[in-house]
Design a protein around this motif. Sequence first.
Motif, short mmCIF file in Angstrom:
data_model
loop_
_atom_site.label_atom_id
_atom_site.label_comp_id
_atom_site.label_asym_id
_atom_site.label_seq_id
_atom_site.Cartn_x
_atom_site.Cartn_y
_atom_site.Cartn_z
N LEU A 1 0.85 -1.19 0.00
CA LEU A 1 0.00 0.00 0.00
C LEU A 1 0.89 1.24 0.00
CD1 LEU A 1 -2.78 1.41 0.31
CD2 LEU A 1 -2.48 1.22 2.79
N ARG A 2 0.79 2.05 -1.03
CA ARG A 2 1.62 3.24 -1.13
C ARG A 2 0.89 4.46 -0.59
NH1 ARG A 2 3.34 -0.26 -4.74
NH2 ARG A 2 5.59 -0.34 -5.20
N GLU A 3 1.63 5.28 0.16
CA GLU A 3 1.06 6.51 0.72
C GLU A 3 2.02 7.67 0.50
OE1 GLU A 3 -1.98 5.18 4.25
OE2 GLU A 3 0.06 5.72 4.81
N ASP A 4 1.45 8.84 0.27
CA ASP A 4 2.23 10.06 0.12
C ASP A 4 2.13 10.88 1.40
OD1 ASP A 4 3.04 9.63 -2.56
OD2 ASP A 4 1.04 10.22 -3.24
N LEU A 5 3.28 11.21 1.97
CA LEU A 5 3.33 12.00 3.20
C LEU A 5 3.86 13.39 2.86
CD1 LEU A 5 5.00 9.40 5.62
CD2 LEU A 5 2.58 9.62 5.00
N ARG A 6 3.33 14.40 3.55
CA ARG A 6 3.78 15.76 3.29
C ARG A 6 3.79 16.57 4.58
NH1 ARG A 6 0.71 20.45 -0.29
NH2 ARG A 6 2.46 21.93 -0.35
N VAL A 7 4.84 17.36 4.79
CA VAL A 7 4.93 18.28 5.91
C VAL A 7 5.26 19.66 5.36
CG1 VAL A 7 6.10 18.88 8.06
CG2 VAL A 7 5.76 16.48 7.47
N VAL A 8 4.43 20.64 5.72
CA VAL A 8 4.66 22.02 5.33
C VAL A 8 4.83 22.82 6.61
CG1 VAL A 8 3.79 24.04 4.09
CG2 VAL A 8 3.23 21.72 3.28
N GLN A 9 5.98 23.45 6.78
CA GLN A 9 6.24 24.21 8.00
C GLN A 9 6.68 25.62 7.66
OE1 GLN A 9 7.65 22.26 11.37
NE2 GLN A 9 8.70 24.02 12.26
N ALA A 10 6.02 26.59 8.29
CA ALA A 10 6.34 27.99 8.07
C ALA A 10 7.42 28.45 9.02
CB ALA A 10 5.09 28.85 8.25
N LEU A 11 8.08 29.53 8.67
CA LEU A 11 9.12 30.10 9.51
C LEU A 11 8.56 30.49 10.87
CD1 LEU A 11 12.15 30.84 9.28
CD2 LEU A 11 11.44 33.14 8.59
N SER A 12 7.28 30.82 10.92
CA SER A 12 6.62 31.20 12.17
C SER A 12 6.46 30.02 13.13
CB SER A 12 5.24 31.78 11.87
OG SER A 12 4.40 30.79 11.28
N GLY A 13 6.61 28.80 12.61
CA GLY A 13 6.42 27.62 13.43
C GLY A 13 5.14 26.87 13.11
N ARG A 14 4.23 27.49 12.39
CA ARG A 14 2.98 26.83 12.02
C ARG A 14 3.26 25.67 11.07
NH1 ARG A 14 -1.11 27.30 8.06
NH2 ARG A 14 -3.21 26.91 8.89
N ARG A 15 2.62 24.53 11.33
CA ARG A 15 2.91 23.33 10.56
C ARG A 15 1.63 22.64 10.13
NH1 ARG A 15 6.59 19.87 13.88
NH2 ARG A 15 4.71 19.17 14.93
N GLU A 16 1.66 22.11 8.91
CA GLU A 16 0.56 21.31 8.40
C GLU A 16 1.10 19.97 7.92
OE1 GLU A 16 -2.76 24.05 6.40
OE2 GLU A 16 -0.78 24.35 5.49
N THR A 17 0.35 18.92 8.17
CA THR A 17 0.75 17.58 7.76
C THR A 17 -0.36 16.93 6.95
OG1 THR A 17 -0.04 16.67 9.87
CG2 THR A 17 2.30 17.22 9.72
N PHE A 18 0.05 16.13 5.96
CA PHE A 18 -0.91 15.50 5.06
C PHE A 18 -0.51 14.05 4.81
CE2 PHE A 18 -0.68 19.99 4.11
CZ PHE A 18 -2.00 20.39 3.94
N ILE A 19 -1.51 13.19 4.73
CA ILE A 19 -1.34 11.83 4.21
C ILE A 19 -2.24 11.75 2.99
CG2 ILE A 19 -1.58 9.36 4.64
CD1 ILE A 19 -1.15 9.87 7.58
N GLY A 20 -1.62 11.65 1.84
CA GLY A 20 -2.38 11.78 0.61
C GLY A 20 -2.94 13.18 0.52
N ALA A 21 -4.22 13.27 0.21
CA ALA A 21 -4.88 14.58 0.12
C ALA A 21 -5.50 15.00 1.45
CB ALA A 21 -5.96 14.55 -0.96
#
Length: 352
Positions: free
Chosen positions: A79-99
């Motif tokens: 089972l393949r999954e796409d992981l994503r982490v987006v982090q701003a310089l301010s420290g705010r972070r968003e995480t995604f698995i797939g969409a």
Amino acid sequence: MLIEQLELTDFRNYSSGRFQFSRDKVVFTGPNGIGKTNLLESISFLSILRSFRTVSGREMVRLGSRGFDLRCRIDKGGLREDLRVVQALSGRRETFIGANRIRRSSEFIREFRTVVFVPEDRNITGGSSSCRRRFFDMLISTLDSGYLAALSNYHRALSQRNHALKLPERAAVAAAFEPELAAHAPLIAARRREYAAAVEQEVNRMLLQRGKAQFRIHFRCDYPESSAEYLALLERNREREMIRSCTGIGPQLDEFEFFLDGKLLRHYGSTGQIRMLSLLIKLAEFNLVRRSARERVAVLVDDVTGELDEENCIRFFETIAHADQLFFTFTEFPSLEFFRDAEQIVLPQKQG
């Protein structure tokens, strides 16, 4: 194979980078300072949302950028999954698995595990108490999401209480954070004691195979391991701590003391003993993660074998060979038989 693809945007020295992996052993090669360690750090961060090099997310953002974006594709047994982490310089972070956006860190870090070997590991044994706390925090957080949540909540409340302690008129504000500290400190202490015993047992098992020595970890904390008693102690100490402007008890001051044959290693251990025990402690971490984690495990090795003799080098490779995927950094591709089937990725002189 665990990780099939890695993408970086504005992470450390990478304005952009995309890497495809086709084997279970991957070797990044290139001159020092080219960004090999940064690739290992990005993989580790996608696993546990913490860096093995810094506690500040700002330091991982490329100079002049507003944040970084990390992505990887993993194979979870077909089972393949796409992981994503987006982090701003301010420290705010968003995480995604797939969409899907994942709002709780504890849900994101269940995808795969990493164990990292870096030259700085020698500081676990020979360095300051903060190095030992950080080692155990990373290990326990890898295997226990409840511990990671408790540790994060504790340090958030600690920071707020310490800030309030600096202002005499805000004694009530400082007091407001004490129940939060008292709720999490006992769990942190209990898990640290539990895993200190597990690491001690694992290291002694490896030492026995070498016919050498006796290793012991003494975990020491300076506070009651009962929430009610801990809260009462915070209340009694508050006035004195307002003079000092900081909280004087708690997990932030815990100590792990390492002994070899009854002698405190950081005071009486030789350079060779400190290096050997640091490596064995990290191998103990790998063994515990491999046996305990339900997720697949990647090992990240940042050019640490140069200081090992041939016997210990062979033992090291034999142990970590059980990982689901291995990533190494070297200035040049190694000639050892162990790497005969490895994939080499040569990093260009200029990243971006």
